[in-house]
Enzyme design. Sequence first.
Site, PDB file in Angstrom:
ATOM      1  N   SER A 131     -24.983  96.994 -71.739  1.00 39.58           N
ATOM      2  CA  SER A 131     -26.450  96.950 -71.726  1.00 39.58           C
ATOM      3  C   SER A 131     -27.013  97.048 -70.319  1.00 39.58           C
ATOM      4  O   SER A 131     -28.201  97.328 -70.134  1.00 39.58           O
ATOM      5  CB  SER A 131     -26.954  95.661 -72.383  1.00 39.58           C
ATOM      6  OG  SER A 131     -26.561  95.586 -73.732  1.00 39.58           O
ATOM      7  N   CYS A 150     -30.195  92.333 -80.053  1.00 39.95           N
ATOM      8  CA  CYS A 150     -30.704  92.972 -78.831  1.00 39.95           C
ATOM      9  C   CYS A 150     -31.309  94.342 -79.126  1.00 39.95           C
ATOM     10  O   CYS A 150     -32.363  94.428 -79.739  1.00 39.95           O
ATOM     11  CB  CYS A 150     -29.608  93.027 -77.775  1.00 39.95           C
ATOM     12  SG  CYS A 150     -29.197  91.387 -77.166  1.00 39.95           S
ATOM     13  N   ASN A 182     -30.228  89.808 -72.384  1.00 35.16           N
ATOM     14  CA  ASN A 182     -30.236  90.945 -71.469  1.00 35.16           C
ATOM     15  C   ASN A 182     -31.118  92.022 -72.080  1.00 35.16           C
ATOM     16  O   ASN A 182     -30.629  92.928 -72.759  1.00 35.16           O
ATOM     17  CB  ASN A 182     -28.837  91.487 -71.215  1.00 35.16           C
ATOM     18  CG  ASN A 182     -28.862  92.748 -70.369  1.00 35.16           C
ATOM     19  OD1 ASN A 182     -29.871  93.048 -69.719  1.00 35.16           O
ATOM     20  ND2 ASN A 182     -27.782  93.497 -70.383  1.00 35.16           N
ATOM     21  N   HIS A 224     -27.954  87.402 -77.509  1.00 38.58           N
ATOM     22  CA  HIS A 224     -26.520  87.611 -77.707  1.00 38.58           C
ATOM     23  C   HIS A 224     -25.868  86.378 -78.330  1.00 38.58           C
ATOM     24  O   HIS A 224     -25.462  85.461 -77.616  1.00 38.58           O
ATOM     25  CB  HIS A 224     -25.843  87.912 -76.361  1.00 38.58           C
ATOM     26  CG  HIS A 224     -26.154  89.249 -75.794  1.00 38.58           C
ATOM     27  ND1 HIS A 224     -25.251  90.280 -75.772  1.00 38.58           N
ATOM     28  CD2 HIS A 224     -27.287  89.734 -75.227  1.00 38.58           C
ATOM     29  CE1 HIS A 224     -25.800  91.351 -75.215  1.00 38.58           C
ATOM     30  NE2 HIS A 224     -27.031  91.034 -74.875  1.00 38.58           N
ATOM     31  N   GLU A 227     -22.946  86.148 -79.562  1.00 37.11           N
ATOM     32  CA  GLU A 227     -21.491  86.106 -79.403  1.00 37.11           C
ATOM     33  C   GLU A 227     -21.051  85.190 -78.267  1.00 37.11           C
ATOM     34  O   GLU A 227     -19.872  84.879 -78.128  1.00 37.11           O
ATOM     35  CB  GLU A 227     -20.937  87.522 -79.188  1.00 37.11           C
ATOM     36  CG  GLU A 227     -21.054  88.072 -77.790  1.00 37.11           C
ATOM     37  CD  GLU A 227     -22.478  88.445 -77.410  1.00 37.11           C
ATOM     38  OE1 GLU A 227     -22.793  88.414 -76.208  1.00 37.11           O
ATOM     39  OE2 GLU A 227     -23.279  88.754 -78.316  1.00 37.11           O
TER      40      GLU A 227
END
Length: 380
Positions: free
Chosen positions: A55, A264, A306, A354, A356
């Site tokens: 990203s 995202c 992000n 995010h 994860e």
Amino acid sequence: MTISTRGAAKAPAVLVLEDGRAFRGRAYGAVGETFGEAVFSTGMTGYQETLTDPSYHRQVVVMTSPHVGNTGVNDEDPESKRIWVAGYVVRDPARVPSNWRSRRSLDEELASQGVVGISGIDTRALTRHLRERGAMRVGIFSGDALADERTLLARVLEAPEMKGADLSAEVATKETYVVPAIGTKKFTVAAIDLGIKGMTPHRLAERGIEVHVLPATATLDEVYAVRPDGVFFSNGPGDPSTADHPVSVMRGVLERQTPLFGICFGNQILGRALGFGTYKLKYGHRGINQPVQDRSTGKVEVTAHNHGFAVDAPLDKVSDTAYGRAEVSHVCLNDQVVEGLQLLDRPAFSVQYHPEAAAGPHDAAYLFDRFVSLMEGQRA
């Protein structure tokens, strides 16, 4: 781009923003020149995951944490096969890394991959400038690339802007690959790679999901050729207003009412698929300490972000869309930016961050379980 990997520690360097402000320091990583969009990350740890996050393609990352590189670089934590940032800016790089997993220094890793950076500048002043003026184009110059600031500024202004950039296909896999389920296989998921991080399919695999990771250019027929129980749209770089193909594929998934989860860039794709607009944030959200509220529970999560673009959806009402009712499910408590969407009449949801947790907090891990629940409900 002219790059040398030797002599970085002693070479003078200069960072030039597109509004003319310049910062002088020392070369860090490779010596040469690089261009991108200047953004800042507020994470105090996880620099290796940040560097290898697709990203960040075509972005020059400014680390707000003053001391960077102290744990070196290992071979276990990268989120992809290479560093994706266009350039790297730190204030006080570690002289000697110290960690039992470290294999080499961050400076060495940047140099070996040709990533031009700068150290020894006032990153706090630079970050405040970007907060006030907004993310903008930037160049880092060292070695033979150095020239007078007027010449360097002209080169920065020739670089492409992030607005209007179509980048997901540049970072995505070219061939489909499979991440097998860990333990007993329960479901099959087609994951559209728009810039996916390695930990994401791993988190799905931990839940008994066989993940087929498809290129960003995959067609709807190719998605359904793997007979998915669910479809996942990943994170990725660029301007979502350019992502017409992923939007078209997502609409096909919504029409078939297959359980869908996006993160995202995938959240922005869902926003567009539902008919909402997107816009560029002044300086974006980047780091692993962003407060987000799950509006269904009222719980506040500390999350990893992000993104420089956001979905323009109403916070105060349920919206009617071509696929039923939709609402904003998550919101950033710093600035009220939309951080999640969910459909009320079809099995689809997304978040702007995010879950994860690589690197980052684990507050949002439940979202993978929510995706599993959607697939279980559909199967039942």
